[in-house]
Design a protein around this motif. Sequence first.
Motif, PDB file in Angstrom:
ATOM      1  N   GLY A 106      72.085 -46.073  47.989  1.00  0.00           N
ATOM      2  CA  GLY A 106      70.631 -45.903  47.984  1.00  0.00           C
ATOM      3  C   GLY A 106      70.234 -44.442  48.074  1.00  0.00           C
ATOM      4  O   GLY A 106      69.315 -44.001  47.390  1.00  0.00           O
ATOM      5  N   LEU A 107      70.953 -43.704  48.941  1.00  0.00           N
ATOM      6  CA  LEU A 107      70.624 -42.283  49.109  1.00  0.00           C
ATOM      7  C   LEU A 107      70.825 -41.521  47.814  1.00  0.00           C
ATOM      8  O   LEU A 107      70.056 -40.631  47.456  1.00  0.00           O
ATOM      9  CB  LEU A 107      71.497 -41.677  50.212  1.00  0.00           C
ATOM     10  CG  LEU A 107      71.140 -42.089  51.646  1.00  0.00           C
ATOM     11  CD1 LEU A 107      72.219 -41.647  52.620  1.00  0.00           C
ATOM     12  CD2 LEU A 107      69.783 -41.529  52.046  1.00  0.00           C
ATOM     13  N   ILE A 108      71.862 -41.913  47.068  1.00  0.00           N
ATOM     14  CA  ILE A 108      72.149 -41.225  45.813  1.00  0.00           C
ATOM     15  C   ILE A 108      71.178 -41.641  44.714  1.00  0.00           C
ATOM     16  O   ILE A 108      70.693 -40.820  43.950  1.00  0.00           O
ATOM     17  CB  ILE A 108      73.603 -41.517  45.352  1.00  0.00           C
ATOM     18  CG1 ILE A 108      74.588 -40.871  46.322  1.00  0.00           C
ATOM     19  CG2 ILE A 108      73.832 -40.995  43.937  1.00  0.00           C
ATOM     20  CD1 ILE A 108      76.023 -41.242  46.058  1.00  0.00           C
ATOM     21  N   ASN A 109      70.873 -42.929  44.647  1.00  0.00           N
ATOM     22  CA  ASN A 109      70.178 -43.460  43.481  1.00  0.00           C
ATOM     23  C   ASN A 109      68.682 -43.718  43.626  1.00  0.00           C
ATOM     24  O   ASN A 109      68.010 -43.980  42.633  1.00  0.00           O
ATOM     25  CB  ASN A 109      70.859 -44.744  43.002  1.00  0.00           C
ATOM     26  CG  ASN A 109      72.259 -44.481  42.499  1.00  0.00           C
ATOM     27  OD1 ASN A 109      72.430 -43.782  41.507  1.00  0.00           O
ATOM     28  ND2 ASN A 109      73.247 -44.998  43.203  1.00  0.00           N
ATOM     29  N   CYS A 110      68.163 -43.717  44.849  1.00  0.00           N
ATOM     30  CA  CYS A 110      66.723 -43.925  45.005  1.00  0.00           C
ATOM     31  C   CYS A 110      66.022 -42.572  45.069  1.00  0.00           C
ATOM     32  O   CYS A 110      66.509 -41.655  45.718  1.00  0.00           O
ATOM     33  CB  CYS A 110      66.405 -44.712  46.275  1.00  0.00           C
ATOM     34  SG  CYS A 110      66.956 -46.406  46.216  1.00  0.00           S
ATOM     35  N   LYS A 111      64.868 -42.524  44.400  1.00  0.00           N
ATOM     36  CA  LYS A 111      64.106 -41.279  44.418  1.00  0.00           C
ATOM     37  C   LYS A 111      63.603 -40.992  45.827  1.00  0.00           C
ATOM     38  O   LYS A 111      63.389 -41.902  46.617  1.00  0.00           O
ATOM     39  CB  LYS A 111      62.915 -41.400  43.468  1.00  0.00           C
ATOM     40  CG  LYS A 111      63.284 -41.130  42.031  1.00  0.00           C
ATOM     41  CD  LYS A 111      62.061 -41.298  41.128  1.00  0.00           C
ATOM     42  CE  LYS A 111      61.910 -42.752  40.714  1.00  0.00           C
ATOM     43  NZ  LYS A 111      60.796 -43.183  39.988  1.00  0.00           N
ATOM     44  N   ASN A 112      63.398 -39.727  46.125  1.00  0.00           N
ATOM     45  CA  ASN A 112      62.800 -39.359  47.399  1.00  0.00           C
ATOM     46  C   ASN A 112      61.417 -39.991  47.510  1.00  0.00           C
ATOM     47  O   ASN A 112      60.681 -40.041  46.541  1.00  0.00           O
ATOM     48  CB  ASN A 112      62.669 -37.841  47.502  1.00  0.00           C
ATOM     49  CG  ASN A 112      63.695 -37.279  48.459  1.00  0.00           C
ATOM     50  OD1 ASN A 112      64.068 -37.946  49.428  1.00  0.00           O
ATOM     51  ND2 ASN A 112      64.163 -36.064  48.198  1.00  0.00           N
TER      52      ASN A 112
END
Length: 527
Positions: free
Chosen positions: A468-474
């Motif tokens: 999630g940290l890698i693939n979800c936008k801020n």
Amino acid sequence: MLAFQPPQAIQQPRHFIPLHSPKPNRVTLRPSITNFTKTDNNPSIQLLCKRGDLRQALQLLSHETSPTQHTYELLILSCTQKNSLSDGLNVHKHLLDNGFDEDPFLATKLINMYSELDSIDLARKVFDETRNRTIYVWNALFRALTLVGLGQEALKLYSHMNRLKIPSDRFTYTYMLKACVAAESLVSLLDKGKEIHAHILRHGYESHIHVMTTLVDMYARFGCVRYASLVFDAMSTKNVVSWSAMIACYARNERPFEALELFREMMLASDDSFPNSVTMVSVLQACAALAALEQGKLLHGYILRRGLDSILPVVSALVIMYARCGNLELSHRVFDQMDKRDVVSWNSLISSYGPMNAGNYVLLADIYGGAKMFDEVKRVKKLLEARGLQKVPGCSWIEVKRKIYSFVSVDELNPQIEQLRALLVKLLKEMKDKGYVAETNVVLYDLEAEEKEKIVWGHSEKLALAFGLINCKNGEIIRISNKLRMCEDCHSVTKFISKFADREILVRDVNRFHHFRDGVCSCGDYY
DNA sequence: ATAGGGTTAG
């Protein structure tokens, strides 16, 4: 009937019956009851039955008349519809007195009637007293027994029928498959079900859609997903019901991915079977299990387009789906659209609610493990095995851009696994520098501290979180769902990360929602 | 001759 005569006929004064009389009233005008022949009274009784006027029909019957088989059939159906056992018994007696005791057609109807009126003993009595038993008579009793959960009784009778060398038909097979499921002890009757499966193949019903769908459903109810899918795949023709049965099989046997995948296949299939409300309920359950909010919303749209949004089971499933996906606002909005009557039944549904079975055992084992009571852990695990419940592996999901990604603790198949591991190692180091110590007392086994750390850092929810940290936008909420209860270490790590990565994270575990923001969880660490 | 069957919320 005057009402149906052409107007000019009515205008002609042909007789002395007043025109406002509702019917020719031959009953009062006839000189004696003996003039009342079959052809005279049967249409009246039949008409009254069809109108649902059982009282009047029975009054006519109480006269000295001799109705036909068809009249009795309508009377029996009428008693069923009116839910009147006493009237049913009267009709039954009348029919016996008029020499229809050898009629297997009416025996079938009577068995069905008593079955509907919750009088299985009377159904059985009709069967016992019928000497000329067609396959319809046998099947009617099989159905009746199965409906009240006397599956074993039905199977016993089936063996008897086989010994008498009476051939089964396709209905017999479907009832017998249901009998296996309807029996008290499931374990022993799976074999019986397989035996009937063999009978079905031997007698050439392997391409009969009703029989095969029932077979799929039987295996589904025994939890034999593989057998169910083997049967399903072998079906040459499929329709909505067979697709729905297989999707339901996956949904109720904790295989939500396969349920969604099969639904997709169904939409693409060349047989023109559109999903119906039944299909949608199962697919929504799968979405709920996965907390797949975006998928669920798409399905909701489809439901609206197909006009299935007023069907109660569908609405209930939508409410539950949104709730389980953590979107209580939408859940509430759908709930508010129900009419009052539906809300009542929905409340009763929710009160008996509670994707819990094996999860409870694992939870219990977890608690004992945390308290270092390893003997108790073993005891619970034994119990789990003895009850035939499969220990579910820890498993997490995350939905990113409408796709669902699943993680298990040892996941070599994920193409990003190396990247995820690297990120986790980096996070671990960073956290340790800030004073983090792994909470390893959740590990059930007696291991060295370092080994335990390895185990909790391999937990599927951490992999999902890294993903999630890698693939979800801020700024986007990271939504994860977790098959088991969140472990304490994952909980504290997620809190940690929510602060220093400045991310909002929502985790649904088997018990509740955890909303992580700025280093704090909504559960207040009590869970 | 006639008749009856498979999938879901709980």
